[in-house]
Structure formats: structure tokens, C-alpha cells
Design a protein around this motif. Sequence first.
Motif, PDB file in Angstrom:
ATOM      1  N   GLY A 135     -11.708   5.811  41.400  1.00  0.00           N
ATOM      2  CA  GLY A 135     -11.907   6.183  42.667  1.00  0.00           C
ATOM      3  C   GLY A 135     -13.314   5.502  43.225  1.00  0.00           C
ATOM      4  O   GLY A 135     -14.243   5.063  42.673  1.00  0.00           O
ATOM      5  N   GLY A 136     -13.404   5.190  44.522  1.00  0.00           N
ATOM      6  CA  GLY A 136     -14.849   4.601  44.941  1.00  0.00           C
ATOM      7  C   GLY A 136     -15.016   3.320  44.662  1.00  0.00           C
ATOM      8  O   GLY A 136     -16.111   2.786  45.024  1.00  0.00           O
TER       9      GLY A 136
ATOM     10  N   ALA B 263     -22.110  -7.293  47.026  1.00  0.00           N
ATOM     11  CA  ALA B 263     -23.116  -6.680  46.460  1.00  0.00           C
ATOM     12  C   ALA B 263     -23.161  -5.104  47.277  1.00  0.00           C
ATOM     13  O   ALA B 263     -22.388  -4.961  48.281  1.00  0.00           O
TER      14      ALA B 263
ATOM     15  N   GLY C 216     -13.813   0.491  46.069  1.00  0.00           N
ATOM     16  CA  GLY C 216     -14.052  -0.420  47.130  1.00  0.00           C
ATOM     17  C   GLY C 216     -12.644  -0.894  47.462  1.00  0.00           C
ATOM     18  O   GLY C 216     -12.336  -1.786  48.288  1.00  0.00           O
TER      19      GLY C 216
ATOM     20  N   THR D 216     -10.227   0.237  49.437  1.00  0.00           N
ATOM     21  CA  THR D 216      -9.928   0.379  50.872  1.00  0.00           C
ATOM     22  C   THR D 216     -10.725  -0.593  51.819  1.00  0.00           C
ATOM     23  O   THR D 216     -10.069  -1.294  52.672  1.00  0.00           O
ATOM     24  N   THR D 217     -11.862  -0.835  51.366  1.00  0.00           N
ATOM     25  CA  THR D 217     -12.828  -1.798  52.205  1.00  0.00           C
ATOM     26  C   THR D 217     -12.368  -3.230  51.958  1.00  0.00           C
ATOM     27  O   THR D 217     -12.290  -4.005  52.761  1.00  0.00           O
TER      28      THR D 217
ATOM     29  N   ARG E 142     -24.096  -3.117  49.984  1.00  0.00           N
ATOM     30  CA  ARG E 142     -24.584  -3.275  51.420  1.00  0.00           C
ATOM     31  C   ARG E 142     -24.285  -2.236  52.351  1.00  0.00           C
ATOM     32  O   ARG E 142     -23.265  -1.904  52.620  1.00  0.00           O
TER      33      ARG E 142
HETATM   34  N1  ATP Z   1     -20.339  -3.298  48.829  1.00  0.00           N
HETATM   35  C1  ATP Z   1     -20.389  -2.167  49.361  1.00  0.00           C
HETATM   36  N2  ATP Z   1     -21.630  -1.815  49.737  1.00  0.00           N
HETATM   37  C2  ATP Z   1     -21.918  -0.306  49.983  1.00  0.00           C
HETATM   38  N3  ATP Z   1     -20.765   0.377  50.483  1.00  0.00           N
HETATM   39  C3  ATP Z   1     -19.740   0.185  50.196  1.00  0.00           C
HETATM   40  C4  ATP Z   1     -19.329  -1.201  49.518  1.00  0.00           C
HETATM   41  N4  ATP Z   1     -17.954  -1.025  49.181  1.00  0.00           N
HETATM   42  C5  ATP Z   1     -17.588  -0.092  49.643  1.00  0.00           C
HETATM   43  N5  ATP Z   1     -18.750   0.904  50.192  1.00  0.00           N
HETATM   44  C6  ATP Z   1     -18.471   2.291  50.482  1.00  0.00           C
HETATM   45  O1  ATP Z   1     -18.271   3.008  49.341  1.00  0.00           O
HETATM   46  C7  ATP Z   1     -17.309   4.067  49.811  1.00  0.00           C
HETATM   47  C8  ATP Z   1     -15.872   3.759  48.864  1.00  0.00           C
HETATM   48  O2  ATP Z   1     -15.253   2.670  49.263  1.00  0.00           O
HETATM   49  P1  ATP Z   1     -13.674   2.409  49.337  1.00  0.00           P
HETATM   50  O3  ATP Z   1     -13.464   3.828  50.244  1.00  0.00           O
HETATM   51  O4  ATP Z   1     -13.384   1.192  50.107  1.00  0.00           O
HETATM   52  O5  ATP Z   1     -13.149   2.748  48.050  1.00  0.00           O
HETATM   53  P2  ATP Z   1     -11.901   3.252  47.364  1.00  0.00           P
HETATM   54  O6  ATP Z   1     -11.692   2.520  46.190  1.00  0.00           O
HETATM   55  O7  ATP Z   1     -10.746   2.773  48.694  1.00  0.00           O
HETATM   56  O8  ATP Z   1     -11.835   4.691  47.289  1.00  0.00           O
HETATM   57  P3  ATP Z   1     -11.003   5.617  46.781  1.00  0.00           P
HETATM   58  O9  ATP Z   1     -10.632   5.587  45.322  1.00  0.00           O
HETATM   59  O10 ATP Z   1     -11.554   7.148  47.041  1.00  0.00           O
HETATM   60  O11 ATP Z   1      -9.667   5.318  47.864  1.00  0.00           O
HETATM   61  C9  ATP Z   1     -17.066   3.943  51.086  1.00  0.00           C
HETATM   62  O12 ATP Z   1     -18.140   4.925  51.476  1.00  0.00           O
HETATM   63  C10 ATP Z   1     -17.378   2.688  51.332  1.00  0.00           C
HETATM   64  O13 ATP Z   1     -17.701   2.322  52.757  1.00  0.00           O
END
Ligand code: ATP
Length: 310
Positions: free
Chosen positions: A23-24, A222, A26, A28-29, A224
Motif C-alpha cells: 500500500g501507498g 522523488a 504510488g 494511483t498517482t 515531492r
Molecule cells: N512522489 C511522491 N511524493 C510525495 N507524495 C507522494 C508521491 N507519490 C504519491 N504520493 C502520496 O502518497 C500517498 C500514496 O500514494 P498513492 O495513493 O498514489 O499510492 P497507492 O499505491 O495507490 O496507495 P494504496 O495502496 O493505498 O492504493 C498519497 O497521499 C499520494 O498523494
Amino acid sequence: MEYGALRALRSAPHVIVVGGGKGGSGKTTLAMHVVVYLLKAGQRIGTLDLDSDQGGLTRYIENRERWANHRHIDLALPWHNRISSARGERTDEIESRELAQLQEAIAPMETSCDFLVIDAPSHDNYLMSVAHLIADTVLTPLQDSFLDLGALGLVDPLTHEVTHTGHYAATVCAARKLRRQFDPAFVDWVVIVNRPCDPPLVKPCLGKLALRIGFKDAAGCAERAAYRQLFSLGLTAFDALDEATLGACPTESHLAAQREMRALMESLRLPVSPRGLRQVAARSEWLMRREMPLELDDIVAQPEPAEAGP
Ligand SMILES: Nc1ncnc2c1ncn2[C@@H]1O[C@H](COP(=O)(O)OP(=O)(O)OP(=O)(O)O)[C@@H](O)[C@H]1O
Ligand SMILES: [Mg+2]
């Protein structure tokens, strides 16, 4: 799952699954950045949110719609669907309901989309496995940590020897094996290391793991603040980050995000169709000419030069 059902799903456009066992990291981003990058390249995009608990991609797209209305700007959107987990007594009933939902969502995209981008949850479930079965490209963001690397493989941090295959890698490998039985197409798997430490932690170990389980690795983003801020506006580093779109001047964090995301997308070499690229080029030329004053030649036709007599 029946091969017939899989074949039907495989007639969909180029399928990009953004998945990973942590999880977390990145996902979805990254999924949203891939979507907007491809939309900007004139591709027709369908999206599926399989993370029914969080609905992260759905919220990102909703934020985008709301921000576009609020700012009176035009922001391209994908054709979006969210699939929720089915309920029922028996596992086979639940799975067949979920599969039916997936087929229903994908069917209209067959002819109307060039790419289907799927945001997968980090936990293993039936829909997540089916998504990996139909993937042409799997993108796996990974945080620079040995704890997170465990989803791909257990690696001795000192000797870099791979001792076990991780649970997520096992899912991708099983999907690729099953897929080969009905489709010889190559499945591209790219592991993207995000938020790297200085000096990098997992990068030196990735080579051996990549050879063992078959992926490429790419440099990600990175840490950010810009990425977190862009989520609430529904924007990505590929949108025009000017005052009209962003509502403020872009910061160095936005500009750096733009540079690293562009480099990442170029390294992925997604099969962007030339038709979409031609349309984007024609539109930008039309927009450029629209701003220019007409020249005399455009208004008054010049007489043909008289042909020389015998
Ligand atoms: N490069 C980055 N720098 C700073 N914050 C980031 C970066 N990439 C993602 N985030 C933030 O980190 C958090 C997790 O990102 P994201 O939701 O994209 O991950 P995920 O893998 O989809 O998580 P999940 O497994 O919970 O679905 C979010 O708050 C997102 O805005
Ligand atoms: Mg997510």
C-alpha cells in the motif's frame, strides 16, 4: 476462469495494470499520470478502478471534473468505471458476478479506446488476478525499502542474493504463465522505484531479482509535495501548470515533477498510436494559426502564371 471469458476480455485495447503488493507505493498517482500523459498524446483512454475500498482513481478523476468546472477550464477526461466487490454466499457466485461486471465495463471500450488503464488494489483478490491476466503492461511502483521489496522477492541486503519470490511477484508470474496458454503476446513488466533514498537502498539488488522474475526497472519520482497537492485539484504533472490551470504560479516542486514524470513516461515506451499523435499535431497547428493574422495570400487568390506560347 474459462478461457472463453479471458479471450473475450483480451480483445480489449492495450491494457496497462498499475499494481503492486504494498500500500501507498504510488500506484494511483502513477495511474493518473499515465492516463493524462496518454490523453495528451491524443489516445482514447478507458480507466477502471478496482480498489473498491479506497476508490483512489475515482476520487482523482472526480476532483479533476470539479476543478475544471470551478476554473472554467478544459481538462481531458478518460472513460471511467469503478468495479465494486460483489457480495454473496459462495466464492464461485461472487467471482462470476465480479467477472460479469468487468466484462460489462470493458465491452464498450473495445472499439472506443486505445488504452485501458487499471488501478489495482494492493491486496490480492479475484479481480486483481483477472486484471493481471489481461495486462499487456504491468507497472509496479516500489518504495525504496527492503520491507516493500519483499512483495517482489526476499533479498539478502548484504549479499544481494535472492532467497524467495515475493507474493506479488508470484501473482504476476502465475498470470503470465496462464496467459501464455491462450495468447503468445509478451507482457511487459516495469518496476518503478519511487522516493529513492540517497544513497539508493534497493536499486543494487534489483538486477538479480529482475533476472529471476522477469521485469525491467525504471527510475520513478522523488518525494515531492506537488504530487499530493495535484491530487486534490485532479491535476497531474502533464497538465499545463500555469496560473490559469493551477490557480497559482507553479513551484520548483511542480517543475521538477514535470521533468521526472516526462522522463519516466519516455522510458516506458508505451505503444502510442500514430493516429492520436497526428490529431494532436494537427490541432496544435490549427490553434497556432488561429492566433495569427491572415496573410494577403490567404485572402486573395494569386493569378496562375500565364503559360508561355509556342
Ligand atoms: N512522489 C511522491 N511524493 C510525495 N507524495 C507522494 C508521491 N507519490 C504519491 N504520493 C502520496 O502518497 C500517498 C500514496 O500514494 P498513492 O495513493 O498514489 O499510492 P497507492 O499505491 O495507490 O496507495 P494504496 O495502496 O493505498 O492504493 C498519497 O497521499 C499520494 O498523494
Ligand atoms: Mg491506490
